[in-house]
Design a protein around this motif. Structure first.
Motif, PDB file in Angstrom:
ATOM      1  N   CYS A 109       0.697  -1.039  -0.078  1.00  0.00           N
ATOM      2  CA  CYS A 109       0.144  -0.119  -0.008  1.00  0.00           C
ATOM      3  C   CYS A 109       0.885   1.250   0.064  1.00  0.00           C
ATOM      4  CB  CYS A 109      -0.947  -0.036   1.395  1.00  0.00           C
ATOM      5  SG  CYS A 109      -0.336   0.318   2.856  1.00  0.00           S
ATOM      6  N   CYS A 112       2.702   2.018   3.347  1.00  0.00           N
ATOM      7  CA  CYS A 112       3.961   1.259   3.210  1.00  0.00           C
ATOM      8  C   CYS A 112       5.146   1.610   2.722  1.00  0.00           C
ATOM      9  CB  CYS A 112       3.700  -0.159   3.063  1.00  0.00           C
ATOM     10  SG  CYS A 112       2.864  -0.940   4.578  1.00  0.00           S
ATOM     11  N   ASN A 129       4.911  -4.662   5.290  1.00  0.00           N
ATOM     12  CA  ASN A 129       3.511  -4.729   4.878  1.00  0.00           C
ATOM     13  C   ASN A 129       2.692  -4.220   6.307  1.00  0.00           C
ATOM     14  OD1 ASN A 129       2.698  -7.117   7.240  1.00  0.00           O
ATOM     15  ND2 ASN A 129       4.772  -7.650   6.249  1.00  0.00           N
ATOM     16  N   CYS A 130       1.502  -4.202   6.232  1.00  0.00           N
ATOM     17  CA  CYS A 130       0.466  -3.700   7.210  1.00  0.00           C
ATOM     18  C   CYS A 130      -0.654  -4.540   7.282  1.00  0.00           C
ATOM     19  CB  CYS A 130       0.535  -2.291   7.012  1.00  0.00           C
ATOM     20  SG  CYS A 130      -0.359  -1.749   5.821  1.00  0.00           S
ATOM     21  N   CYS A 133      -2.069  -4.642   3.596  1.00  0.00           N
ATOM     22  CA  CYS A 133      -1.380  -5.006   2.589  1.00  0.00           C
ATOM     23  C   CYS A 133      -0.494  -6.132   2.671  1.00  0.00           C
ATOM     24  CB  CYS A 133      -0.772  -3.714   1.824  1.00  0.00           C
ATOM     25  SG  CYS A 133       1.087  -3.331   2.687  1.00  0.00           S
ATOM     26  N   ARG A 171      -0.977   0.931  12.730  1.00  0.00           N
ATOM     27  CA  ARG A 171      -1.539   0.232  11.357  1.00  0.00           C
ATOM     28  C   ARG A 171      -0.913  -1.230  11.115  1.00  0.00           C
ATOM     29  NH1 ARG A 171       1.390   2.909   7.868  1.00  0.00           N
ATOM     30  NH2 ARG A 171       2.032   1.200   6.516  1.00  0.00           N
TER      31      ARG A 171
HETATM   32 ZN    ZN Z   1       0.652  -1.586   3.665  1.00  0.00          ZN
END
Ligand code: ZN
Ligand code: ZN
Ligand code: FE
Length: 754
Positions: A109, A112, A129-130, A133, A171
């Motif tokens: 995303c 990120c 990542n988070c 995503c 996040r």
């Molecule tokens: Zn992300």
């Protein structure tokens, strides 16, 4: 008056940051209660007034994370048992065998990408990542979706990651694949001379240098290895084709961003939306300016995609290249490689650089392919970014296992009221692909806690999927239903749109086993979910040499001319020059004697015959090559048709008369190809109008791989719309044999219920 509300949310709500979202929503509203993940969805308890509850439920759908999809929200009011001090996230709980959805893999995303520049422990960390995503389906081994159930379980979080993972305001709260430069997976480069390194910046600059110099890189991606080269370097493309043993089939190209892509390709707003969506599929687009020789010879379209992993962005930045061929890392027709050791031994000696990483791939996924036809996205290959998103039905499907077809094989499980379709698998006649199919089937059963209680497969006795169905029926002592191929095609479309009424189904494809033992593929059915009647079909012609004919379009040219004109068959001179009189005579003999020449009504073979007569393609080097090339060569702006026999619209004689005559008069092949499409579309329209009237039906279903032909499909659906005939064509599932399992399951669900 405060009550307690038990709220149950089903849909794609796990692994997409849904609980933190609920937490923020509830705490912003100063509500007390808790949220927890269960294997059948997300459960929320709030203590609130009725109007607060209404606002909360409304907020759930209006403010949900992008990727989340809410299927149902059920609210149960209860008296307050004991007041809760605040709102909190409770630990995951297992309820029963109902499972909730697993998210498909999500492209990195924007937040990120920003963190890659600004977050100290993730500066240029390629596995960032988070909760919005990152990898999902490709890394999951078991449900519920928690870190121990993924291939990230072997990485121990560092204190910093752990702090983020447990901070509900972060996040990355419960972002299962959370990782950073200190604790996560890393890339590992190997060279032929034995040199190795794990230094990311060095790996990047080496990859960039190799690509700039026209070399080929093997890089482990999300769902498997990729082979990469500069899309503007003809020599590099040639080498890549040598390595893959894939000499002609077009390659997909990755562009760094939409502006660069738009420089080479025409793109409509909807196409732009799809290509840059979080699913990041390959989208088929029209070429505006030639990218590189050897990418898509004979085609006007290119499969285009945008970066979806941090390493893709970095690779474009370091190399300053504008377009990269990005193709699956495999050789020949084998499935995409996922295992480091297997890939290393198979690819290292072939490529200039080999780069793997140490996060295992649990579920293999290829890049998905989408095209826009009739202002709708139409998926062609369904895998990364889509699998395992289910299709919802209105009735129970529990326990049904549909084994699909053979060449474009996918299977499907029935769970509750949903159809869960496997990822794209490939041709089961290839042994490696068959093993992939078996492995994926075992994984899906485990992952979705699925035990087959009812089997459904194709009517073709020789399909590997049919053979497997017979074995499973024996082993589990469960019923097996066999479904005619084109009925399954039609039913797949009906399943997607929830159709249950009788329809006129137009099923056009390459092959399907017919009830009379012939090879069907140009079929008009009157059908519903339980039965079908064949009300028209393309005329039968011999398929000289059986399956071999599908590889040799020129054999079909002989077959059609011989069938239509008998001994007066007058082949174009160029055709005789290319194939030789004796070869043509051999095929004629085969037909005369009826040796290994089943009859077929296949539409794919009709395209083959025309493509070969026009000198476009005599031998297919990949599946449906002649069909695709005939479409691609066709010129725009030509509206004429060959005459159509109004009493018998599917009669092909005047079509061939016209083609042969035009060809002799040296009408350009591009024009003849266009007139052929116009005529076929008009023939289909005529037969549809006729059947809609005589059968007193109003709905038409279009299915089968031939509808991947954008030109034919556009012509036909425009005409249908003009005549106010409502048509349905699949969008979320492929129209090719990837749909067969869905259709089989839909038919079986009704049988099971009845
Ligand atoms: Zn992300
Ligand atoms: Zn860390
Ligand atoms: Fe088919």
């Amino acid at each position: 008056m405060i009550s307690q509300y038990n709220i149950h949310i089903k849909g794609l709500v796990q692994g997409v940051g849904f609980r933190p979202f609920v937490y923020r929503l509830a705490t912003d509203m100063h509500l007390h209660g808790y949220v927890d993940n269960r294997n059948d969805g997300v459960f929320v308890m709030i203590q609130a007034t009725p109007s607060q509850k209404d606002d909360f439920v409304k907020g759930l759908t209006t403010h949900k994370p992008d990727v989340a999809e809410i299927e149902t929200v059920t609210v149960l009011e209860k008296p307050v048992s004991k007041p809760l001090p605040d709102f909190f996230i409770a630990p995951s709980r297992e309820v029963d065998n109902h499972i909730t959805r697993i998210s498909p893999d999500i492209a990195v995303c924007d937040e990120c990408l920003q963190d890659l520049i600004s977050q100290p422990h993730r500066i240029r960390y390629p596995f960032i990542n988070c909760t919005h995503c990152g990898p999902r389906f490709s890394i999951i081994n078991a449900l519920p979706y928690d870190r121990p159930g993924t291939t990230m379980s072997v990485f121990r979080m560092c204190p910093e990651c752990e702090a983020e993972y447990t901070d509900v305001r972060d996040r990355r709260f419960h972002a299962q694949p959370i990782a950073c430069n200190h604790c996560g997976p890393h890339y590992h480069l190997f060279m032929k001379n034995g040199y190795e390194t794990v230094d990311y910046e060095e790996i990047l600059s080496r990859m960039a240098a190799v690509l700039r110099q026209g070399g080929v890189v093997a890089l482990k991606g999300l769902g498997g290895f990729n082979l990469i080269c500069n899309a503007e370097n003809e020599k590099a493309i040639c080498r890549l084709r040598e390595i893959k043993k894939r000499y002609k089939k077009p390659f997909a190209v990755m562009f760094p961003d939409v502006p660069t892509l738009s420089h080479y390709l025409n793109i409509l707003p909807l196409e732009k939306e799809i290509v840059s969506s979080w699913r990041r599929p390959i989208v088929l687009l029209e070429e505006k300016q030639k990218i590189g020789t050897g990418i898509n010879d004979g085609y006007k379209t290119v499969g285009a995609m945008l970066p979806y992993l941090p390493v893709h962005y970095h690779l474009f930045a370091s190399s300053e290249l504008k377009a990269l061929v990005m193709t699956s890392g495999n050789r020949g027709d084998n499935p995409i490689l996922t295992d480091n050791d297997a890939a290393l031994s198979d690819l290292l000696r072939e490529v200039d650089l080999f780069v793997e990483h140490n996060r295992d791939i649990s579920n293999r996924v290829d890049d998905s392919i989408v095209q826009v036809v009739g202002e709708q996205p139409r998926i062609i290959r369904r895998s990364r970014g889509f699998t395992p998103e289910p299709l919802s039905l209105k009735f129970d499907t529990e326990g049904i296992l549909a084994l699909g077809a053979e060449r474009v094989s996918m299977f499907a499980l029935g769970k509750d009221k949903e159809i869960i379709l496997s990822q794209y698998i490939g041709d089961l006649k290839n042994r490696e692909t068959y093993l992939f199919y078996r492995e994926a089937l075992d994984k899906f059963c485990l992952l979705f806690r699925f035990t087959p209680r009812y089997l459904v497969c194709d009517a073709h006795p020789d399909y590997f999927s049919t053979q497997l169905a017979l074995q499973l029926a024996q082993r589990f002592q469960i019923p097996l239903l066999r479904v005619q191929h084109h009925h399954a095609h039609a039913a797949a479309v009906m399943a997607e749109y929830g159709l249950t009424e009788d329809v006129i189904a137009v099923c056009l494809d390459g092959t399907g086993y017919g009830d009379d033992g012939c090879i069907w593929g140009g079929e008009i059915f009157r059908c519903n979910q339980s039965e079908y009647r064949r009300i028209a079909h393309l005329p039968y012609v011999p398929l000289p040499g059986g399956d071999a004919a599908a590889k040799s379009p020129w054999r079909m040219a002989v077959s059609y001319l011989k069938s239509i004109y008998g001994s007066k068959a007058d082949y174009p001179e160029t055709f005789i020059e290319r194939l030789g009189e004796s070869h043509i005579r051999q095929i004629e003999m085969l037909i005369e004697k009826g040796v290994n020449t089943p009859l077929t009504s296949s539409t794919g073979r009709l395209f083959d015959a025309v493509a070969s007569l026009l000198g476009i393609c005599d031998e297919n080097t990949y599946q449906a090559e002649a069909v695709a090339l005939l479409e691609q060569i066709a010129e725009n702006g030509i509206s004429r048709c060959y005459p159509i026999n109004s009493d018998n619209p599917l009669d092909l004689r005047s079509l061939f008369d016209g083609i042969l005559k035009d060809y002799r008069l040296s009408v350009p092949v591009s024009e003849i190809a266009s007139v052929f499409h116009n005529t076929l579309s008009a023939m289909l329209l005529n037969i549809i109008i006729q059947k809609v009237k005589t059968e007193r039906l109003t709905t038409v279903v279009l299915s089968g791989g031939v509808f991947q032909n954008k030109r034919l499909t556009n012509l036909l659906i425009k005409q249908l719309a003009n005549r106010k005939i409502s048509y349905y064509l699949s969008s979320r599932i492929p129209c090719n044999d990837g749909a067969i399992a869905v259709g089989q399951l839909y038919i079986a669900a009704l049988k099971k219920r009845g």
